[in-house]
Scaffold this active site. Structure first.
Site, short mmCIF file in Angstrom:
data_model
loop_
_atom_site.label_atom_id
_atom_site.label_comp_id
_atom_site.label_asym_id
_atom_site.label_seq_id
_atom_site.Cartn_x
_atom_site.Cartn_y
_atom_site.Cartn_z
N GLU A 140 52.81 44.01 38.03
CA GLU A 140 53.66 45.47 38.49
C GLU A 140 52.34 46.53 38.88
O GLU A 140 51.09 45.87 38.82
CB GLU A 140 54.10 45.77 37.33
N ALA A 190 50.32 46.96 35.99
CA ALA A 190 49.87 45.75 35.03
C ALA A 190 49.59 44.53 35.96
O ALA A 190 50.61 43.66 36.28
CB ALA A 190 51.31 45.57 34.22
N GLY A 191 48.64 44.61 36.46
CA GLY A 191 48.19 43.37 37.57
C GLY A 191 47.48 42.20 36.31
O GLY A 191 48.39 41.61 35.86
N SER A 192 46.24 42.30 36.06
CA SER A 192 45.51 41.51 35.13
C SER A 192 45.79 41.53 33.77
O SER A 192 46.06 40.84 32.91
CB SER A 192 44.02 41.72 35.14
N TRP A 205 53.45 43.16 44.78
CA TRP A 205 52.48 41.85 45.28
C TRP A 205 53.44 40.74 45.17
O TRP A 205 52.76 39.60 45.08
CB TRP A 205 51.29 42.00 44.87
N ILE A 206 54.77 40.38 45.50
CA ILE A 206 55.45 39.39 45.44
C ILE A 206 55.48 38.50 46.71
O ILE A 206 55.96 39.05 47.49
CB ILE A 206 56.81 39.65 44.79
N GLY A 217 29.26 33.27 66.28
CA GLY A 217 28.57 34.51 66.69
C GLY A 217 29.77 35.51 67.40
O GLY A 217 30.50 35.57 66.59
N GLU A 254 46.99 35.11 41.78
CA GLU A 254 47.17 34.23 40.64
C GLU A 254 45.85 34.37 39.38
O GLU A 254 45.61 33.31 39.13
CB GLU A 254 47.20 32.83 41.07
N THR A 310 42.42 37.32 39.30
CA THR A 310 41.38 37.52 39.91
C THR A 310 40.16 36.51 39.61
O THR A 310 40.24 36.00 38.54
CB THR A 310 40.96 38.90 39.93
#
Length: 383
Positions: A128, A131-133, A157-158, A342, A366, A368
């Site tokens: 969310e 509520a990531g990690s 982030w779905i 290059g 999935e 970090t």
């Protein structure tokens, strides 16, 4: 003692078949999917036609029944030409594995066969905005109401949101319960009333895989769509990630291998100072380091995949290690590949800049790589 991993003739045949499919039917659309930021429907159709879109689904539900190593090979070979397309089998596994691990037979029988046929795709909804990690801080709520649950909140982030027909969604079902033991998992269908999507995220890479918010406004979920028991959702989610972060590691290996392949082809053709730049020792050292890193990452992925199949007790460590190492390798190798080309490497005339952009997300989603190191350290400290 079991071998760490063993590849069979079947694995070799799968690799050959997927590589041919990827080069002939996926690679031609990769740049366009990235440029237009569109889901690669042609890639999806090609994967479905070849039964590589969700190879992990057990045979009992109409799937190919591929083991974790075979599934990793599929993802690796697709990612070698198009990272966005490799998320089709990867996200299908991520979204549906909670069902395979913990759902009732009725839930499995309802949702896995359409996935196996290619009639529907599956996504996974855990993170969310705040509520990531820190997953246990999620605010999405599922409130019991009669024989149903009423879902309110959002998920961020779905992957493949809006494309998938089904979503495994984690929500708090007991706000006053013990932290982490008050979360449950549900299957949400795209057609459920009150369920909608936010705008597509504007991303650095994997632009062919739509990333959107999921929005829930009094979405009524029948009680029989719960995955596992109430309060077991986070445990199921974390167990799922132990298995599926290996697929992200496989994706990272594929991206890195694709970049190395393009760099090798280029340096053997490009001439400076009267000879091919591949003849310069400095270039050779770079290539050797890149190849060494890719191969060590591949070996770690395959070991972790074998441990996933065996449900080894040290899977958490090896899954985290494979994902962390392979994604770091992908970032380093794609950056070096751009350097070898290059000025050309920095242009969209070659796929290296896309691969470098795509590689970055493998260090983030999935879990970090900082979280992966925490997972590994905890396993080490527990002995």
């Amino acid at each position: 003692m079991s071998a760490l991993f063993t590849t069979t003739e079947d694995h070799d045949a799968i690799r050959e078949a997927v590589r041919t499919l990827a080069e002939e039917r996926i690679a031609p659309h990769a740049a366009e999917a990235d440029e237009r930021e569109e889901f690669p429907k042609a890639s999806y159709d090609a994967l479905v036609a070849s039964d590589f879109h969700a190879p992990h689904v057990p045979e009992a539900y109409g799937g190919a029944g591929a083991d974790a190593l075979a599934t990793c090979i599929v993802i690796e070979e697709v990612a070698r030409v198009c990272a966005s397309s490799s998320l089709i089998p990867a996200v299908n596994k991520l979204g549906s594995l909670p069902l395979i691990l913990a759902a009732s037979e009725e839930v499995k029988a309802k949702y896995l066969p359409p996935l196996a046929r290619g009639d529907a795709a599956f996504s996974y909804a855990l993170s969310e905005r705040d509520a990531g990690s820190d997953t246990v801080s999620m605010r999405c709520r599922a409130t019991p109401e009669g024989d149903s649950w009423v879902l309110n909140g959002q998920k961020s982030w779905i992957s493949n949101a809006g494309i998938s027909e089904y979503y495994t969604v984690l929500a708090v079902t007991d706000p006053d319960g013990p932290r982490g033991a008050n979360i449950s998992a549900f299957v949400v269908e795209k057609s459920d009333a009150g369920f909608s999507f936010g705008a597509k995220e504007k991303k650095l890479g994997i632009k062919g895989s739509p990333t959107r918010e999921l929005l829930f406004d009094n979405v009524r979920i029948p009680g029989d769509r719960i995955v596992g028991e109430p309060g077991q959702g986070l445990k199921i989610a974390l167990r799922t990630l132990d298995h599926t972060r290996i697929t992200i590691a496989a994706q990272a290996v594929g991206i890195a291998q694709g970049a190395l392949d393009h760099a090798l082809a280029y340096v053997k053709e490009r001439k400076q100072f009267g000879k091919h730049i591949a003849d310069f020792q400095g270039i050779q050292f770079m290539l050797a380091d890149m190849a060494m890193a890719v191969e060590t990452a591949r070996q770690m992925v395959y070991v972790a995949a074998a441990k996933s199949d065996r449900e080894d007790s040290d899977l958490s460590f090896f899954g985290a290690a494979a994902k962390c190492h392979a994604s770091d390798v992908a970032m380093r190798v794609t950056t070096d590949a751009v350097q070898l080309l290059g000025g050309y490497g920095y242009t969209r005339d070659f796929p290296l800049e896309r691969m470098m952009r795509d590689a970055k997300i493998t260090q983030i989603y999935e879990g970090t790589n900082q979280i992966q190191r925490i997972v590994m350290a905890r396993q080490l400290l527990r002995g």
